[in-house]
Design an enzyme around this catalytic site. Sequence first.
Site, PDB file in Angstrom:
ATOM      1  N   GLN A   1      77.035  45.428  27.735  1.00 11.29           N
ATOM      2  CA  GLN A   1      76.715  45.539  29.153  1.00 11.29           C
ATOM      3  C   GLN A   1      77.478  44.449  29.905  1.00 11.29           C
ATOM      4  O   GLN A   1      77.264  43.260  29.686  1.00 11.29           O
ATOM      5  CB  GLN A   1      75.219  45.377  29.413  1.00 11.29           C
ATOM      6  CG  GLN A   1      74.856  45.632  30.879  1.00 11.29           C
ATOM      7  CD  GLN A   1      73.404  45.351  31.176  1.00 11.29           C
ATOM      8  OE1 GLN A   1      72.989  44.202  31.187  1.00 11.29           O
ATOM      9  NE2 GLN A   1      72.631  46.400  31.424  1.00 11.29           N
TER      10      GLN A   1
ATOM     11  N   HIS B   1      76.564  46.807  34.544  1.00 11.37           N
ATOM     12  CA  HIS B   1      75.236  46.489  35.080  1.00 11.37           C
ATOM     13  C   HIS B   1      75.304  46.564  36.601  1.00 11.37           C
ATOM     14  O   HIS B   1      75.724  45.629  37.275  1.00 11.37           O
ATOM     15  CB  HIS B   1      74.799  45.108  34.631  1.00 11.37           C
ATOM     16  CG  HIS B   1      73.311  44.889  34.729  1.00 11.37           C
ATOM     17  ND1 HIS B   1      72.503  45.617  35.574  1.00 11.37           N
ATOM     18  CD2 HIS B   1      72.474  44.022  34.074  1.00 11.37           C
ATOM     19  CE1 HIS B   1      71.254  45.222  35.449  1.00 11.37           C
ATOM     20  NE2 HIS B   1      71.209  44.249  34.539  1.00 11.37           N
TER      21      HIS B   1
ATOM     22  N   HIS C   1      69.117  46.186  39.483  1.00 10.36           N
ATOM     23  CA  HIS C   1      68.197  45.048  39.515  1.00 10.36           C
ATOM     24  C   HIS C   1      68.578  43.926  40.474  1.00 10.36           C
ATOM     25  O   HIS C   1      68.146  42.791  40.326  1.00 10.36           O
ATOM     26  CB  HIS C   1      68.034  44.455  38.101  1.00 10.36           C
ATOM     27  CG  HIS C   1      67.659  45.463  37.080  1.00 10.36           C
ATOM     28  ND1 HIS C   1      67.693  45.213  35.724  1.00 10.36           N
ATOM     29  CD2 HIS C   1      67.243  46.754  37.207  1.00 10.36           C
ATOM     30  CE1 HIS C   1      67.321  46.284  35.056  1.00 10.36           C
ATOM     31  NE2 HIS C   1      67.045  47.240  35.934  1.00 10.36           N
TER      32      HIS C   1
ATOM     33  N   TYR D   1      71.665  42.725  40.974  1.00  4.30           N
ATOM     34  CA  TYR D   1      72.850  41.967  40.575  1.00  4.30           C
ATOM     35  C   TYR D   1      74.063  42.453  41.371  1.00  4.30           C
ATOM     36  O   TYR D   1      73.954  43.302  42.246  1.00  4.30           O
ATOM     37  CB  TYR D   1      73.052  42.073  39.069  1.00  4.30           C
ATOM     38  CG  TYR D   1      71.900  41.471  38.293  1.00  4.30           C
ATOM     39  CD1 TYR D   1      71.489  40.157  38.535  1.00  4.30           C
ATOM     40  CD2 TYR D   1      71.191  42.216  37.361  1.00  4.30           C
ATOM     41  CE1 TYR D   1      70.414  39.611  37.853  1.00  4.30           C
ATOM     42  CE2 TYR D   1      70.118  41.666  36.669  1.00  4.30           C
ATOM     43  CZ  TYR D   1      69.734  40.368  36.925  1.00  4.30           C
ATOM     44  OH  TYR D   1      68.667  39.811  36.260  1.00  4.30           O
TER      45      TYR D   1
ATOM     46  N   ARG E   1      74.595  51.561  34.810  1.00  5.43           N
ATOM     47  CA  ARG E   1      73.156  51.365  34.982  1.00  5.43           C
ATOM     48  C   ARG E   1      72.848  51.041  36.440  1.00  5.43           C
ATOM     49  O   ARG E   1      73.479  50.168  37.028  1.00  5.43           O
ATOM     50  CB  ARG E   1      72.649  50.234  34.084  1.00  5.43           C
ATOM     51  CG  ARG E   1      71.123  50.224  33.959  1.00  5.43           C
ATOM     52  CD  ARG E   1      70.614  49.111  33.071  1.00  5.43           C
ATOM     53  NE  ARG E   1      69.420  49.525  32.351  1.00  5.43           N
ATOM     54  CZ  ARG E   1      68.444  48.709  31.972  1.00  5.43           C
ATOM     55  NH1 ARG E   1      68.519  47.413  32.243  1.00  5.43           N
ATOM     56  NH2 ARG E   1      67.405  49.167  31.314  1.00  5.43           N
TER      57      ARG E   1
ATOM     58  N   GLY F   1      63.153  49.214  24.822  1.00  6.44           N
ATOM     59  CA  GLY F   1      63.359  47.782  24.961  1.00  6.44           C
ATOM     60  C   GLY F   1      62.404  46.960  24.129  1.00  6.44           C
ATOM     61  O   GLY F   1      62.615  46.709  22.946  1.00  6.44           O
ATOM     62  N   ARG F   2      61.293  46.517  24.756  1.00  9.86           N
ATOM     63  CA  ARG F   2      60.377  45.598  24.086  1.00  9.86           C
ATOM     64  C   ARG F   2      59.832  46.147  22.772  1.00  9.86           C
ATOM     65  O   ARG F   2      59.593  45.392  21.820  1.00  9.86           O
ATOM     66  CB  ARG F   2      59.220  45.253  25.020  1.00  9.86           C
ATOM     67  CG  ARG F   2      59.614  44.385  26.199  1.00  9.86           C
ATOM     68  CD  ARG F   2      58.506  44.380  27.252  1.00  9.86           C
ATOM     69  NE  ARG F   2      58.331  45.688  27.839  1.00  9.86           N
ATOM     70  CZ  ARG F   2      57.171  46.184  28.266  1.00  9.86           C
ATOM     71  NH1 ARG F   2      56.065  45.468  28.133  1.00  9.86           N
ATOM     72  NH2 ARG F   2      57.102  47.384  28.813  1.00  9.86           N
TER      73      ARG F   2
END
Length: 378
Positions: free
Chosen positions: A109, A176, A179, A181, A229, A345-346
């Site tokens: 990424q 990316h 979010h 960024y 993304r 993810g988690r």
Amino acid sequence: MTEPSTPLPVDGLFEPFAVKSLNLKNRFAMAPMTRAFSPDGVPGDDVAEYYRRRAAGGVGLIITEGTYIPDPAAGPHTRVPRLYGDESLRGWKAVVDAVHAEGGSIIPQLWHLGVERGDGPRLNPDAPTVSPSGLALDGTPLGRAFTTADLDDLRESWVAAAVNAKDVGFDGIELHGAHGYLLDEFLWARTNVRTDGYGGSLHARTRFPAEVVAAIREAVGDDFAIVYRYSQWKSNHYDARLADSPAELEQVLAPLVTAGVDVLHASTRRHWEPAFTDLTGADADLGLAGWTKKLTGLPTITVGSVGLDKVFTTAFTADGASGTVGIDRLLAQFEGGEFDMVAVGRALLADPQWVHKLQAGRADDHIPYANVHREVLR
């Protein structure tokens, strides 16, 4: 979205999937998650082992944590990996080889934080933080705005990182653009108030991200997969919206598709939530990935609390534990054609064997996420 009345089979998620240079054994991706375990930006043997374990556990596509592009203001941390410099690239080559040896595919990424770098970076502290308009996500001044000449150099930094990724042996790249960024800061009206050709209308705000994609496409060729993304939400601004309707979302995504994106990764905190809550009719329950696929025709990746009962916003705090849950709603969305791949993810942080256990009918053995210890990131 309500739970299906009868369990749905998981077999479809274990079918192969291919798009350009990506040839995946199944539909599961590891979601990108920042770790800061790469001193001086160099991924070491521990990073290779971390990703290898998830590939060995059945993940078809590894999407790495964000890795800085070769711009001095890309990010604030010295322990976040970089996609430039001989030592860092040698480290990434070892990671790629380890994942490939387990039959997995891997893409990095590419990351530039823009204004989210903050005003006290450890990495390159003398380089000013830059962004489309010199505005933080809350609209207050921070750093300085890009000049047109800055944008020319910045575009080439994205290209250089992409070329490095291809040379190292990655199977594609992810940009990316979510979010809050840098690329997302161009798209969002709050952080882009430019009065030149890169700001103003929604169409103009898409110009720079689309130029980055087009420049990368020209440099890496037609067959190298580009994943993009994006998100509606921003860091600590979870009610933010790029688009208030499907028509506006199409205006955001269409230039990216034209520029050369192959797969769109629609980042949400809860994959099952409708993307537009004020709609009625047959498409009212479509998630963001579903609308993305409907509007663009491109393959999509869905993400957001897969297999867990809490969202990630408290993930790295003392009360960040999440219990395991089934994936019936995810399977219903897949059956409905809303997405082509799912990023986990988690759940994969807690349990590297998560995919294999699901395939073997051992979902009851999934390990809950309880990150109050950094060891879970291994």
